[in-house]
Design a protein around this motif. Structure first.
Motif, PDB file in Angstrom:
ATOM      1  N   ALA A  62       8.397   2.068  -6.401  1.00 17.36           N
ATOM      2  CA  ALA A  62       8.185   0.749  -5.684  1.00 17.36           C
ATOM      3  C   ALA A  62       9.255   1.181  -4.598  1.00 17.36           C
ATOM      4  O   ALA A  62       8.220   0.702  -2.983  1.00 17.36           O
ATOM      5  CB  ALA A  62       8.903  -0.419  -5.943  1.00 17.36           C
ATOM      6  N   VAL A 100       6.897   3.021  -1.812  1.00 16.09           N
ATOM      7  CA  VAL A 100       5.737   2.371  -0.795  1.00 16.09           C
ATOM      8  C   VAL A 100       6.893   1.980   0.096  1.00 16.09           C
ATOM      9  O   VAL A 100       6.010   2.591   1.427  1.00 16.09           O
ATOM     10  CB  VAL A 100       5.206   1.274  -1.790  1.00 16.09           C
ATOM     11  CG1 VAL A 100       4.445   0.501  -1.030  1.00 16.09           C
ATOM     12  CG2 VAL A 100       4.870   2.192  -3.397  1.00 16.09           C
ATOM     13  N   LEU A 101       7.617   1.336  -0.017  1.00 18.38           N
ATOM     14  CA  LEU A 101       8.277   0.381   1.103  1.00 18.38           C
ATOM     15  C   LEU A 101       9.164   1.297   2.142  1.00 18.38           C
ATOM     16  O   LEU A 101       9.253   1.231   3.858  1.00 18.38           O
ATOM     17  CB  LEU A 101      10.100  -0.539   0.582  1.00 18.38           C
ATOM     18  CG  LEU A 101       9.223  -1.996  -0.254  1.00 18.38           C
ATOM     19  CD1 LEU A 101       8.753  -2.679   1.745  1.00 18.38           C
ATOM     20  CD2 LEU A 101       7.791  -2.209  -0.822  1.00 18.38           C
ATOM     21  N   VAL A 150      -1.906  -6.293  -2.760  1.00 15.75           N
ATOM     22  CA  VAL A 150      -1.317  -4.705  -4.032  1.00 15.75           C
ATOM     23  C   VAL A 150      -2.519  -4.435  -5.336  1.00 15.75           C
ATOM     24  O   VAL A 150      -2.729  -5.852  -6.100  1.00 15.75           O
ATOM     25  CB  VAL A 150       0.222  -5.500  -5.311  1.00 15.75           C
ATOM     26  CG1 VAL A 150       0.704  -4.518  -5.677  1.00 15.75           C
ATOM     27  CG2 VAL A 150       1.111  -5.446  -3.517  1.00 15.75           C
ATOM     28  N   VAL A 184       5.124   0.320 -11.534  1.00 17.90           N
ATOM     29  CA  VAL A 184       5.023  -0.586  -9.479  1.00 17.90           C
ATOM     30  C   VAL A 184       4.635  -2.076  -9.183  1.00 17.90           C
ATOM     31  O   VAL A 184       4.720  -2.313  -7.978  1.00 17.90           O
ATOM     32  CB  VAL A 184       3.889   0.812  -9.407  1.00 17.90           C
ATOM     33  CG1 VAL A 184       3.515   1.040  -8.066  1.00 17.90           C
ATOM     34  CG2 VAL A 184       3.830   1.411 -10.476  1.00 17.90           C
ATOM     35  N   VAL A 195       6.469  -3.732  -6.244  1.00 14.86           N
ATOM     36  CA  VAL A 195       5.965  -3.810  -4.994  1.00 14.86           C
ATOM     37  C   VAL A 195       5.991  -5.396  -4.121  1.00 14.86           C
ATOM     38  O   VAL A 195       6.879  -5.469  -2.978  1.00 14.86           O
ATOM     39  CB  VAL A 195       5.215  -2.874  -4.805  1.00 14.86           C
ATOM     40  CG1 VAL A 195       4.576  -3.260  -3.144  1.00 14.86           C
ATOM     41  CG2 VAL A 195       5.061  -1.415  -5.250  1.00 14.86           C
ATOM     42  N   VAL A 213      -1.831  -2.136  -1.203  1.00 10.85           N
ATOM     43  CA  VAL A 213      -1.193  -1.063  -1.675  1.00 10.85           C
ATOM     44  C   VAL A 213      -1.299  -1.257  -2.926  1.00 10.85           C
ATOM     45  O   VAL A 213      -2.163  -1.297  -3.755  1.00 10.85           O
ATOM     46  CB  VAL A 213       0.887  -1.372  -1.952  1.00 10.85           C
ATOM     47  CG1 VAL A 213       0.943  -0.242  -3.168  1.00 10.85           C
ATOM     48  CG2 VAL A 213       0.995  -1.640  -0.728  1.00 10.85           C
TER      49      VAL A 213
END
Ligand code: NAP
Length: 282
Positions: A142, A145-146, A163, A170, A174, A206
């Motif tokens: 997670a 992703v950022l 998302v 995840v 996220v 995402v």
């Protein structure tokens, strides 16, 4: 952004350099960072992943111990191991590898990992703290992703994000991280009717469903950015994401590749979290 493919290898290398510097400083100061991976599975893919963490840790200057409990380990043994490691001052980071034996869940056993050593965000308290805006380690995926979105200069504040996936590993973390960065977030799952109608309004999509080819052009807003978390093995031993890259390219301005996107950043951040934990910097 520079081009369609938003790769993760360059970012992962930069994180590794910074992490190695911190690891060396900690070792010099008498606190060599130490990560312990608890394995209660005989799964081949998992064994490969654990070896890759060990190799990456060694290069960075982090000691990585693996405790093999076997695929038939019982819940009490796994919990006792995690409790013992949580109380061990020489251990700074703890990972409970999945899959787990039948009857065991990460949500249950993760609670035995001390929050300040929970470098892959497995303790439900870590997720709760994240949701409450309190310090906690998010699951490394997670966080990756950022980190990828930031690295490629994707603006989050005030933008729409969708998302796909609501797992505790995840999708949910996220969503909280995006919310924390002032995105307007919609979480989709297998019961979401007309998925494409929802996701095609998102500036940032995402995908974390674990369904190869799920995301096509119709799911993507023109000019949107797609972060593909999916890792789906192919019959020839390869790996594909959840996005049909050729189709998504018709509309997206950016797409993270699989492999070479979220994956390498995830491993680098896991080790970065460990060094932060060794420094007592949750
Ligand atoms: P998971 O626990 O199986 O969760 C999948 C989620 O996707 C669920 O919430 C499910 O909905 C949703 N979903 C499944 N099919 C869908 C569909 N057709 N439409 C909409 N939603 C759908 O998986 P996970 O652990 O979150 O992992 C997701 C993917 O990320 C997998 O491919 C995994 O291998 C990958 N992953 C990659 C990394 C990395 O480092 N790159 C790390 C972790 C995971 P329901 O809740 O309704 O069932």
């Amino acid at each position: 952004m520079s081009g369609l493919l938003l790769g993760g290898r360059e970012l992962a290398a930069a994180i590794r350099v910074e992490t190695a510097e911190r690891a060396a400083a900690l070792t010099a100061a008498g606190t060599p960072p130490r990560l312990t991976v608890v394995v209660a599975t005989d799964d081949e893919a998992s064994a490969w992943y654990v070896r890759s963490i060990g190799t990456a840790a060694a290069k960075i200057g982090i000691t990585c111990d693996v405790i093999e409990l076997g695929g038939d380990a019982d819940v009490a043994t796994i919990r006792a191991t995690l409790t013992r490691l949580s109380a061990d001052d020489l251990v700074h980071g703890i990972i409970l590898q999945t899959p787990l034996p039948a009857g065991a869940t990460l949500e249950d056993l993760g609670g035995a990992i001390a929050v300040e050593k929970d470098v892959d965000g497995a303790n439900p308290l870590s997720l709760g703290r994240l949701a409450a805006g309190l310090p906690a380690y998010p699951p490394a995926t997670a966080a990756a992703v950022l980190a990828l979105l930031d690295h490629h200069g994707v603006e989050l504040a005030g933008r729409r994000a969708a998302v796909i996936g609501r797992s505790t590993v995840v999708g949910k973390p996220v969503a909280h991280l995006l919310l924390d960065r002032h995105a307007t977030v919609t979480v989709c799952h297998s019961r979401t009717p007309d998925l494409a109608a929802v996701t095609a309004t998102a500036d940032i999509l995402v995908a974390a469903a674990g369904r190869p080819g799920l995301v096509t052009a119709e799911h993507v807003k023109r000019g949107g950015v797609v972060v593909d978390v999916g890792t789906n093995p192919t019959p020839d031993g390869g790996l594909v994401g959840d996005a049909d890259a050729d189709s998504v390219a018709e509309r997206a301005a950016g797409l993270t590749p699989v492999p070479g996107g979220v994956g390498p950043v995830t491993t680098a951040l896991l080790l970065n979290h460990t060094v932060r934990a060794a420094a007592g910097r949750l």
